[in-house]
Scaffold this motif. Structure first.
Motif, mmCIF file in Angstrom:
data_model
loop_
_atom_site.group_PDB
_atom_site.id
_atom_site.type_symbol
_atom_site.label_atom_id
_atom_site.label_comp_id
_atom_site.label_asym_id
_atom_site.label_seq_id
_atom_site.Cartn_x
_atom_site.Cartn_y
_atom_site.Cartn_z
ATOM 1 N N GLU A 35 0.805 -1.217 0.000
ATOM 2 C CA GLU A 35 0.000 0.000 0.000
ATOM 3 C C GLU A 35 0.842 1.272 0.000
ATOM 4 O O GLU A 35 0.530 2.229 -0.714
ATOM 5 N N ARG A 44 0.775 3.965 -3.053
ATOM 6 C CA ARG A 44 0.458 5.378 -2.897
ATOM 7 C C ARG A 44 1.509 6.252 -3.592
ATOM 8 O O ARG A 44 1.189 7.223 -4.273
ATOM 9 N N VAL A 78 -10.213 -6.189 0.550
ATOM 10 C CA VAL A 78 -9.937 -4.752 0.441
ATOM 11 C C VAL A 78 -11.258 -4.005 0.357
ATOM 12 O O VAL A 78 -12.152 -4.401 -0.397
ATOM 13 N N LEU A 124 -9.624 2.208 1.068
ATOM 14 C CA LEU A 124 -8.299 2.254 0.443
ATOM 15 C C LEU A 124 -8.101 3.559 -0.307
ATOM 16 O O LEU A 124 -7.029 4.178 -0.226
ATOM 17 N N ARG A 145 -7.095 6.203 2.050
ATOM 18 C CA ARG A 145 -5.728 6.048 2.559
ATOM 19 C C ARG A 145 -4.668 6.364 1.508
ATOM 20 O O ARG A 145 -3.546 6.744 1.841
#
Length: 395
Positions: free
Chosen positions: A335, A339, A359, A364, A367
Motif C-alpha cells: 500500500e 500510494r 480490500v 483504500l 488512505r
C-alpha cells in the motif's frame, strides 16, 4: 400500503389528483406541495397517498418506462417486480411453447402478468395480499383476458390452465420497513410447492440471483439474467418451458440488445496462467451461471488465479459477456509503495476494482491520499495466488 390508503387512491378524486401531479422530483419542496393540495380541499390522507404513489411511479420508470405513469405500486411490490423488458422475454417463452393460459401465482403488482397479457395469453393472476391483488387488478384493467384473484398461490384452482409462473415473495414488510428474506424456506409460496407443480404442468419460477444453487431441481434449466451490468434474477424453467440440452444459461441484456451463453451444465474452469496484455471481467450472469470456463475457451483466454472471476489474454477480443481492459502496467501491491506510484503519475481520481482480496475500495481510496489531475482504473486481485495491483484502461 394499508387498505384505507388504497380506497382513497382508487376513488375518482384520488386517481384524478394522482394523474394531475407532475413527475416526482426529490428536490422539490414537499411541504409546499402538501400545503397547496390541502388548500385545494383534499383530505390529508389522500394527499399523503397520492404523493407516496407519485414517488413510486417515478422510481418505477426504471422498470416500466412510460407505463409506470398509469400504474399503481406498493413499496415491496415495486422492489420485487420484474423489469418490463425481462417480463417480455418470460412471456415470449410461454408463447413459443404453445401455452395459452398461464397462472401467475404470487403476481405482486402484476408486472409479469402484464407481459403475458400483452402477447395475448390468458392470465389468471393471484396474490395472497388483498391490497396487492387489488393493485394488480387495477394495473391489468386494459386486458379483459387477465383476471386477478385474492388468494394464496397454493389455493388457486388450476383446472383448464396450461402452465404456471411463480415469483415467490422474498421480502417481508413490517412497520413500514421492507426486509429481504435470506432463507428460501421462508418464501411464499414455498419452493417445494413451486417446483412440485412441474409434475402437473410446465412451470417457470423467478428467484433472486444469489439463491442457493442446491435448491435448483436437477431437471431444470437455470437462467441468470443481467440488465445493464446488474444481475437481476434467476429464472428456473421446468417441463416444456425448459430448452432441450440447456441446463445453465446467462442472458446478458444491455440497452436494446440481448445475448445468451448456454451450456448443458456448469462449465469446467479454464486453466490458470500469468497475466497477459488484456484483462477481462465476466458479466455477473456468466459468473453466477458458472460458465466462465466456456467463455475463456471460446476466446483464447485463461484464468488469472483459481476461483477468481478474472480472465486474461494476450490478444484483445470483443464479447457481450465480459468487459475488457488493456493492462497498462503493474504497480506495487504494497500500500505505501502503491500510494507513491499513484502520486508519481498524478492520479487524483481512481476507480478501484477488486476480486479475491480483502480490500474495502472506499477505505483504500481514502488512505491513498490521491492528488493530481489524471484519472485511472486500478484492479487489485491475485495472479496465480499472488497479490497484484494493475493499472488498466477500458477497451
Amino acid at each position: 400500503m394499508e387498505r384505507a390508503e388504497l380506497v382513497q387512491l382508487l376513488s375518482p378524486e384520488g386517481l384524478t389528483l394522482l394523474d394531475s401531479l407532475p413527475r416526482w422530483d426529490s428536490k422539490a419542496d414537499v411541504v409546499k406541495t402538501v400545503a397547496e393540495l390541502r388548500k385545494q380541499g383534499h383530505p390529508p390522507a389522500l394527499v399523503e397517498a397520492v404523493l407516496s404513489q407519485s414517488r413510486l411511479r417515478t422510481r418505477a420508470e426504471a422498470k416500466f418506462g412510460e407505463f409506470a405513469r398509469r400504474m399503481l405500486f406498493t413499496e415491496a411490490g415495486l422492489e420485487q417486480a420484474t423489469r418490463l423488458k425481462v417480463a417480455a422475454l418470460h412471456a415470449g417463452r410461454f408463447s413459443r411453447a404453445g401455452l395459452r393460459h398461464v397462472a401467475d401465482l404470487g403476481c405482486g403488482i402484476g408486472g409479469d402478468a402484464l407481459a403475458f397479457a400483452a402477447v395475448d395469453l390468458e392470465v389468471t393472476a393471484a396474490d395472497s395480499d388483498e391490497v396487492t391483488a387489488a393493485i394488480a387488478a387495477f394495473n391489468l384493467t386494459p386486458f379483459p383476458h387477465a383476471h386477478v384473484l385474492h388468494a394464496e398461490a397454493t389455493q388457486v384452482p388450476l383446472g383448464g390452465i396450461d402452465a404456471a409462473w411463480l415469483d415467490p415473495a422474498r421480502r417481508t414488510t413490517a412497520g413500514g420497513t421492507t426486509r429481504r428474506l435470506s432463507d428460501a424456506a421462508d418464501y411464499s409460496p414455498p419452493l417445494d410447492f413451486a417446483f412440485g407443480l412441474a409434475e402437473r404442468m410446465p412451470v417457470g419460477v423467478k428467484l433472486g440471483p444469489g439463491t442457493d444453487r442446491d435448491v435448483i431441481p436437477a431437471d431444470a434449466e437455470a437462467q441468470w439474467v443481467s440488465v445493464d451490468g446488474d444481475v437481476v434474477e434467476l429464472a428456473v424453467w421446468l417441463g416444456a418451458l425448459r430448452r432441450p440440452g440447456v441446463g445453465r444459461a446467462a442472458l446478458v441484456i444491455r440497452g436494446d440488445s440481448a445475448h445468451e451463453l448456454v451450456a448443458a451444465a456448469d462449465s469446467a474452469d479454464a486453466p490458470t496462467g500469468p497475466l497477459g496484455d488484456y484483462l477481462y471481467e465476466p458479466d455477473g450472469a456468466v459468473i453466477r451461471a458458472r460458465l466462465i470456463g466456456d467463455l475463456a475457451r471460446a476466446n483464447g483466454a485463461w484464468m488469472l488465479s483459481p476461483g477468481i472471476a478474472y480472465l486474461t489474454a494476450d490478444t484483445a477480443f470483443d464479447s457481450p459477456f465480459a468487459r475488457g481492459f488493456r493492462v497498462v502496467e503493474r504497480l506495487p501491491a504494497d500500500e505505501r509503495q502503491l500510494r507513491q506510484a499513484l502520486a508519481a503519475r498524478g492520479i487524483g481520481t481512481l476507480e478501484i476494482k477488486k476480486r479475491g482480496v480483502d480490500v474495502d475500495p472506499a477505505a483504500l481510496r481514502t488512505r491513498l491520499k490521491l492528488r493530481g489531475e489524471a484519472s485511472a482504473t486500478l484492479v487489485i486481485t491475485r495472479e496465480e495466488g499472488r497479490h497484484v495491483a494493475l493499472l488498466v484502461e477500458r477497451l
